[in-house]
Each structure stands twice: as structure tokens, then as C-alpha cells.
Scaffold this motif. Structure first.
Motif, PDB file in Angstrom:
ATOM      1  N   ASN A  84       0.843  -1.185   0.000  1.00  0.00           N
ATOM      2  CA  ASN A  84       0.000   0.000   0.000  1.00  0.00           C
ATOM      3  C   ASN A  84       0.885   1.244   0.000  1.00  0.00           C
ATOM      4  O   ASN A  84       1.704   1.421   0.900  1.00  0.00           O
ATOM      5  N   VAL A  93      -5.669  -1.485   1.761  1.00  0.00           N
ATOM      6  CA  VAL A  93      -6.052  -1.135   0.400  1.00  0.00           C
ATOM      7  C   VAL A  93      -7.347  -1.871   0.055  1.00  0.00           C
ATOM      8  O   VAL A  93      -7.519  -3.036   0.398  1.00  0.00           O
ATOM      9  N   VAL A 106      -5.610   2.900  -6.974  1.00  0.00           N
ATOM     10  CA  VAL A 106      -5.843   2.228  -5.701  1.00  0.00           C
ATOM     11  C   VAL A 106      -6.391   3.207  -4.664  1.00  0.00           C
ATOM     12  O   VAL A 106      -5.952   4.365  -4.594  1.00  0.00           O
ATOM     13  N   ASP A 108      -7.660   3.379  -0.294  1.00  0.00           N
ATOM     14  CA  ASP A 108      -7.578   2.730   1.010  1.00  0.00           C
ATOM     15  C   ASP A 108      -8.942   2.705   1.670  1.00  0.00           C
ATOM     16  O   ASP A 108      -9.880   3.358   1.226  1.00  0.00           O
ATOM     17  N   ALA A 328      -7.030  -6.586  -4.359  1.00  0.00           N
ATOM     18  CA  ALA A 328      -6.779  -5.744  -3.189  1.00  0.00           C
ATOM     19  C   ALA A 328      -7.052  -6.578  -1.939  1.00  0.00           C
ATOM     20  O   ALA A 328      -8.181  -6.958  -1.685  1.00  0.00           O
TER      21      ALA A 328
END
Length: 356
Positions: A84, A93, A106, A108, A328
Motif C-alpha cells: 500500500n 487497500v 488504488v 484505502d 486488493a
């Protein structure tokens, strides 16, 4: 027996079996076709014989599809782990998108950032989720996608909003534009017509709408009666695929009509389906958060488990045009890259090239 010798013998047996089926079916067709054309009836062949052969042929075709798929795909082939970019400060993530050029986007669980990575995991750009103007402040992107014009779009569940990042503004760093309020947007995608798809978790709907050059939403439609929709992905037919929390995965046509649920079509039982994506062959890939797996649902044949281990808590998934699957993993706070195809996809621009 030597393993290499045994494998060679099994390969030879499989090819001989398939070849004998081909020869027998061709020979029978060449015999049956002129006989059926030249006589009024069907000889001594009864309706029972026809139904029996049709059922066996259907079963055999299914077996051949399964053999083809099991040769075509591979399992648990982890080739890379991408940490991450934000570290462990905010959480794991969760949202992920892969563009046609291989760039990875990406988000979080609780970080006000969207990170843009190269296909090898190098950070290319980090976009702070900071709104400007009178209502300045940060927001937390739940999921991410890229519009047809190349702009980053995110679902902001906490504020019930959809944001698009406009890099072409008077501000040197660009700015986020709130394009629409939605009850509780969780997943986001873009369909084959360029419309933005939003999974509205609390309302049990998937919304679709177009976006004009002035960032105004047009042609808004909604598909209701979903049970906790989480992630949404475009389907090859112009429709979309959506996962339902602790439920099913459903496929809709471009007309927003339900085509099927994967559990009923394939007889597959999900635990808690999460991320969904569709690859270049039209196969649907689904991450199961509870079972810690990723299954591939081909157009023909039974589901194939392409990831059965090495996942702690999978959430979003994306597949590249180079034949890689990005998962992920919230539990291990990284993106895991799997090679799930024995050979890379066919490339019309360069049929002989190897990709990825």
C-alpha cells in the motif's frame, strides 16, 4: 513411474481421446446427413434415441469446455505483491481499477488519497482527496474508476457523493468536482458506453448516468431491488455485473434487464462476494471475502478457482489486458498480482506478441 513420463502419457491420452471424438462425430455426420436427406423417415431411430444422444452430447460438450478451461487457466500463481503506497497509517487497500495501458488506481479503507501506480507497482501519482472552495475539507474514496475521457472518478460513501478529478482547471494541481449526490455509494465503474455505474449500498440500487463536458449528469437510470450491492463492473454486452453482500452476483443487460445470477446459472455458492471484474474473454471474476478465494466464471463450462490461497481478506479486483489479476487484500494491506492464464490474451494488433 517418472513424473515427466507419466505427464507425457496423460497428455497423449487426452489428445487421442479428443481426436477420436472428432473423427467419430465427423464420420457419423457424413453418414447420417445424406441418409436423412434421402428418406422420408428416420429409419429405426426413435425419439428416445434422439433425446438420449442430445443429453449425452450436451454433457460431453460441457466436459470438453471444462477441459479447455482447466488447460487455459492456472491457480495460485502469485507473481508480485505491491505494498500500500500509504503504508499502514489509515487501513488496508480496498478499491482498485486497472486501465488499458496497465496503470493501477488504488484507494484505502480510510485514506483521503487515490494512488496511481505503474503495472510494476511504482507510484506514478498520488491525488489528495481534498475539495476546494467554501466547503474545503478531505473526503474518503471507497472505490475508484476512470472515465472514458481519462478522468479519475471515486465513490465517497461517507458523504454520499460521486467525485471526478478534473486536471484541466485554473488550479495547477487540478480539482475534484462533486458531480452527483447518491445515498451510499460503495462501488463504481464505467460501462462500455461510457456511462458511470454506481452501486448504492443502502438503497439497494445500481445507478447509471452519462457525464457531459460541463460535468452535468445526463440519462440517469437505476436498477432497484438489490441486496446490499457492493462492487460493480461493466459487462461485454453493454450491461454490468454487481456483487451483493452475503448474497449473489448478478448480471444485467444494457437494457437493465436481469440476465442471470451466477449462483443459479453455475450452481455456485458464495460466502460474501466482493470485488467483480470482467476480462477480455468476457469471463467474470469474483472475489469471495468470506471464502478468501477468486473464482472465474467462463461463458462456457464450470467455474474455475484461480485463487484458492494466499488471501486474507480480498476486496476489490481488476484484470489487465496483459492477463494479470489484481486483488486488493485488505487483510495484508497490499495488492496481490496473480497470473491466472497459462498464455496471455490474444492481441489483434499483434497476434504473435506475448503480453505481460
Amino acid at each position: 513411474m517418472d513424473y515427466a513420463l507419466e505427464t507425457s502419457q496423460q497428455k497423449e491420452k487426452l489428445l487421442k481421446t479428443i481426436y477420436s471424438l472428432q473423427l467419430k462425430s465427423i464420420a457419423t455426420l457424413q453418414t447420417a446427413s445424406p441418409l436423412l436427406s434421402s428418406q422420408r423417415g428416420m429409419g429405426m431411430v426413435t425419439q428416445h434415441h434422439v433425446h438420449q444422444l442430445a443429453d449425452k452430447a450436451k454433457s460431453l460438450c460441457g466436459d470438453l469446455d471444462n477441459i479447455k478451461n482447466l488447460l487455459h487457466y492456472c491457480q495460485d500463481n502469485l507473481v508480485q505483491q505491491i505494498p500500500n503506497p500509504t503504508g499502514s497509517r489509515y487501513g488496508g487497500v480496498s478499491g482498485i481499477h486497472c486501465s488499458l495501458d496497465g496503470s493501477i488506481y488504488v484507494t484505502d479503507e480510510s485514506a483521503p488519497w487515490v494512488h496511481v501506480l505503474s503495472s510494476t507497482g511504482q507510484t506514478l501519482q498520488s491525488l489528495p482527496c481534498q475539495q476546494t472552495g467554501k466547503e474545503s475539507g478531505t473526503f474518503l474514496p471507497e472505490d475508484v474508476t476512470v472515465t472514458r475521457t481519462g478522468m479519475v472518478a471515486v465513490a465517497d460513501m461517507m458523504n454520499g457523493a460521486i467525485w471526478v478529478f478534473n486536471p484541466h482547471t485554473s488550479l495547477s494541481k487540478g480539482e475534484w468536482i462533486k458531480i452527483r449526490k447518491v445515498g451510499s455509494p460503495r462501488g463504481i465503474g464505467v460501462d462500455s458506453m461510457g456511462k458511470i455505474l454506481v452501486a448504492d449500498y443502502a438503497q439497494g440500487q445500481v445507478h447509471s448516468f452519462a457525464l457531459d463536458h460541463a460535468f452535468k449528469t445526463l440519462n440517469i437510470h437505476s436498477v432497484p431491488n438489490l441486496q446490499g450491492p457492493r462492487y460493480v463492473s461493466p459487462a461485454p454486452n453493454g450491461g454490468f455485473v454487481v456483487s451483493e453482500e452475503c448474497g449473489d452476483v448478478k448480471v444485467f443487460a444494457s437494457s437493465r434487464k436481469l440476465l442471470c445470477s451466477l449462483s443459479s446459472k453455475y450452481g455456485h455458492q458464495f460466502g460474501n462476494p466482493a470485488g467483480v471484474c470482467v476480462d477480455v474473454d468476457g469471463s467474470i471474476l469474483v472475489a469471495d471475502e468470506q471464502r478468501r478465494t477468486v473464482h472465474l466464471f467462463p461463458e462456457h463450462g464450470a467455474p474455475v478457482c484461480v485463487v484458492s490461497a494466499r488471501l486474507r481478506r480480498p476486496s476489490g479486483v481488476a484484470c489487465s489486458s496483459f492477463g494479470h489479476l489484481f486483488v486488493a487484500d485488505v487483510g495484508e494491506n497490499c495488492v496481490k498480482v496473480f497470473k491466472y492464464r497459462v498464455r496471455p490474451p490474444y492481441s489483434p494488433s499483434n497476434p504473435g506478441a506475448t503480453m505481460g
